[in-house]
Design a protein around this motif. Structure first.
Motif, PDB file in Angstrom:
ATOM      1  N   CYS A  99      34.591  16.665  43.576  1.00 34.50           N
ATOM      2  CA  CYS A  99      34.889  15.665  42.540  1.00 34.50           C
ATOM      3  C   CYS A  99      36.303  15.794  41.997  1.00 34.50           C
ATOM      4  CB  CYS A  99      33.847  15.739  41.421  1.00 34.50           C
ATOM      5  SG  CYS A  99      34.134  17.057  40.201  1.00 34.50           S
ATOM      6  N   GLY A 100      36.853  17.030  42.016  1.00 33.76           N
ATOM      7  CA  GLY A 100      38.209  17.220  41.507  1.00 33.76           C
ATOM      8  C   GLY A 100      38.314  17.174  39.987  1.00 33.76           C
ATOM      9  N   ARG A 101      37.176  17.190  39.293  1.00 33.56           N
ATOM     10  CA  ARG A 101      37.219  17.062  37.839  1.00 33.56           C
ATOM     11  C   ARG A 101      36.397  18.120  37.114  1.00 33.56           C
ATOM     12  NH1 ARG A 101      36.538  11.877  39.623  1.00 33.56           N
ATOM     13  NH2 ARG A 101      34.307  11.947  39.269  1.00 33.56           N
ATOM     14  N   CYS A 102      35.492  18.803  37.835  1.00 35.19           N
ATOM     15  CA  CYS A 102      34.578  19.714  37.143  1.00 35.19           C
ATOM     16  C   CYS A 102      35.187  21.115  36.977  1.00 35.19           C
ATOM     17  CB  CYS A 102      33.252  19.799  37.890  1.00 35.19           C
ATOM     18  SG  CYS A 102      33.338  20.756  39.420  1.00 35.19           S
ATOM     19  N   CYS A 105      35.912  22.820  40.337  1.00 34.36           N
ATOM     20  CA  CYS A 105      37.056  22.267  41.066  1.00 34.36           C
ATOM     21  C   CYS A 105      38.370  22.663  40.394  1.00 34.36           C
ATOM     22  CB  CYS A 105      36.959  20.741  41.115  1.00 34.36           C
ATOM     23  SG  CYS A 105      35.773  20.125  42.322  1.00 34.36           S
ATOM     24  N   CYS A 114      31.235  22.819  43.351  1.00 34.61           N
ATOM     25  CA  CYS A 114      31.450  21.581  42.585  1.00 34.61           C
ATOM     26  C   CYS A 114      30.134  21.062  42.009  1.00 34.61           C
ATOM     27  CB  CYS A 114      32.067  20.521  43.497  1.00 34.61           C
ATOM     28  SG  CYS A 114      32.181  18.877  42.760  1.00 34.61           S
ATOM     29  N   THR A 115      30.156  20.772  40.712  1.00 38.39           N
ATOM     30  CA  THR A 115      28.951  20.255  40.058  1.00 38.39           C
ATOM     31  C   THR A 115      29.038  18.748  39.838  1.00 38.39           C
ATOM     32  OG1 THR A 115      29.942  20.820  37.930  1.00 38.39           O
ATOM     33  CG2 THR A 115      28.388  22.408  38.861  1.00 38.39           C
ATOM     34  N   GLY A 116      30.143  18.157  40.279  1.00 37.36           N
ATOM     35  CA  GLY A 116      30.308  16.716  40.118  1.00 37.36           C
ATOM     36  C   GLY A 116      29.711  15.968  41.290  1.00 37.36           C
TER      37      GLY A 116
HETATM   38 ZN   LIG Z   1      33.897  19.244  41.168  1.00 41.12          ZN
END
Ligand SMILES: [Zn+2]
Ligand SMILES: [Zn+2]
Length: 374
Positions: A99-102, A105, A114-116
């Motif tokens: 996701c690049g946001r969690c 990441c 990654c949890t997104g």
């Molecule tokens: Zn993530």
């Protein structure tokens, strides 16, 4: 572009795969269309067909694939390492887009956790949703923005990449990143499937003094030995007991103290209890093979305390592991004839290929969608 692509679709769990056709979309910004040259079949695909993971259906399977650029979307001009990209280039790509946001990441730098909304090609992308062609068992694939895309190194072909499709980068993560193999170490690999073979290769190239492969069946161990992978091969299917196996492996180590490093690539929960006993005091144990949940198993935790073991887990792989796999391929191929483990099937024989993987009658089954040059 109004061309169509064939794709192998799993419409419902526990049903045969079906061949369908989809329109090939124009690539959007930072996306790409690739012609698939080889797509691997892995043990995970057997589990997916059986419904052992919560994935959407219908789905185009194929999480290991390699091919050539057919079209580039606006903005996608270079691969992840900075090489310019052009139509016709042989490329490989990481099979997931985190996701690049969690937290995992951005903060922990562990995108495998990654949890997104982590998208995985050939696993969790519905064939009903755009861009439909999200798995490798197809003539064409749509690579979404954010995909880690890499041009193959000079002299490396798509056929070179596919034998260790997802096994290679999985082993890179476990062997090169989670464990520390010192020059001369004795390393035990539990399991002789593709992940075990890849782990043994990376252990050997990391300077292990002796690599002992504990696996089976005998034919598979023989193939592994013929490749030059592993120095000792122990057949677990030869009517041996747990005690026999532990004693036999320890007897191959100095003063029967056990191995410096043991890496589990068997995927069988009970292998963990056995593997912990094969490690010497102060050694390392790394669990790589339990990718899907096969349940609990009794272990004696006293051994972990008493022997002061370092126990690690390693799940799948992230872009850094995938790129390291591609970059180390020339070195691997100089030493090992990896293409000798391949059995090729045309795309329309996917059901047969999966049946052969299930039966364990082939070392590495791959689908060959196009007949374009290698
Ligand atoms: Zn993530
Ligand atoms: Zn796989």
């Amino acid at each position: 572009m109004t061309a169509q692509s064939r794709a192998i679709v799993l419409s419902a769990f526990e049903t045969p795969f079906e061949m369908k056709s989809f329109d090939i979309p124009e690539p959007g910004k930072n996306a790409a269309i690739v012609d698939v040259e080889y797509a691997g079949i892995c043990g995970t695909d057997v589990h997916l067909q059986a419904g052992r993971l919560p994935i959407p259906t219908p789905v185009v399977l194929g999480h290991e694939a390699v091919g050539r650029i057919a079209a580039l979307g606006e903005g996608l001009t270079h691969d992840v390492l900075g090489a310019p990209l052009a139509v016709g280039d042989a490329v490989a790509w990481q099979n997931s887009v985190a996701c690049g946001r969690c937290r995992y990441c951005l903060v922990e730098q562990q995108p495998t956790l990654c949890t997104g909304s982590r998208r995985i090609y050939g696993i969790n992308q519905s064939a009903d949703a755009f861009p439909h062609l999200s798995g490798g068992w197809a003539d064409s694939m749509y690579l979404q923005p954010g995909t880690t895309l890499v041009k193959l190194p000079e002299g490396i072909t798509p056929r070179d990449v596919i034998p260790l499709g997802c096994a290679g980068p999985t082993a890179v993560h476990g062997v090169l990143y989670e464990t520390k193999i010192s020059f001369g170490d004795i390393v035990v690999i539990q399991g002789s499937g593709p992940v075990g073979v890849a782990a043994a290769i990376y252990a050997q190239l990391s300077g292990a003094g002796k690599v002992i492969i504990v696996g089976g069946p005998a034919s598979r161990l023989q193939t592994t030995a013929n490749l030059g992978v592993g120095h000792e091969h122990f057949d677990v299917m030869d009517g041996t007991s747990t005690e026999d196996r532990i004693a036999a492996v320890k007897a191959m180590t100095p003063h029967s103290q056990g191995a410096d490093v043991v890496i589990e690539c068997a995927g069988i929960p009970s292998a963990v209890a056995e593997g912990i006993e094969m490690v010497r005091p102060g050694g390392q144990y790394c669990v790589v093979g339990q990718y899907t949940d096969h349940g609990t198993t009794p272990i004696n935790p006293h051994y972990i305390t008493r022997k002061q073991l370092t126990v690690q887990g390693s799940w799948g792989f992230s872009p850094q592991h995938y790129i390291r796999y591609i970059q180390t391929l020339p070195r691997l191929l100089a030493e090992f004839d990896l293409s000798s483990i391949l059995t090729e099937y045309p795309l329309d024989q996917a059901n047969q290929a999966v049946a052969d993987v299930k039966a364990g009658s082939v070392m590495k089954a791959v689908l060959r969608p196009t007949t374009a040059g290698v």
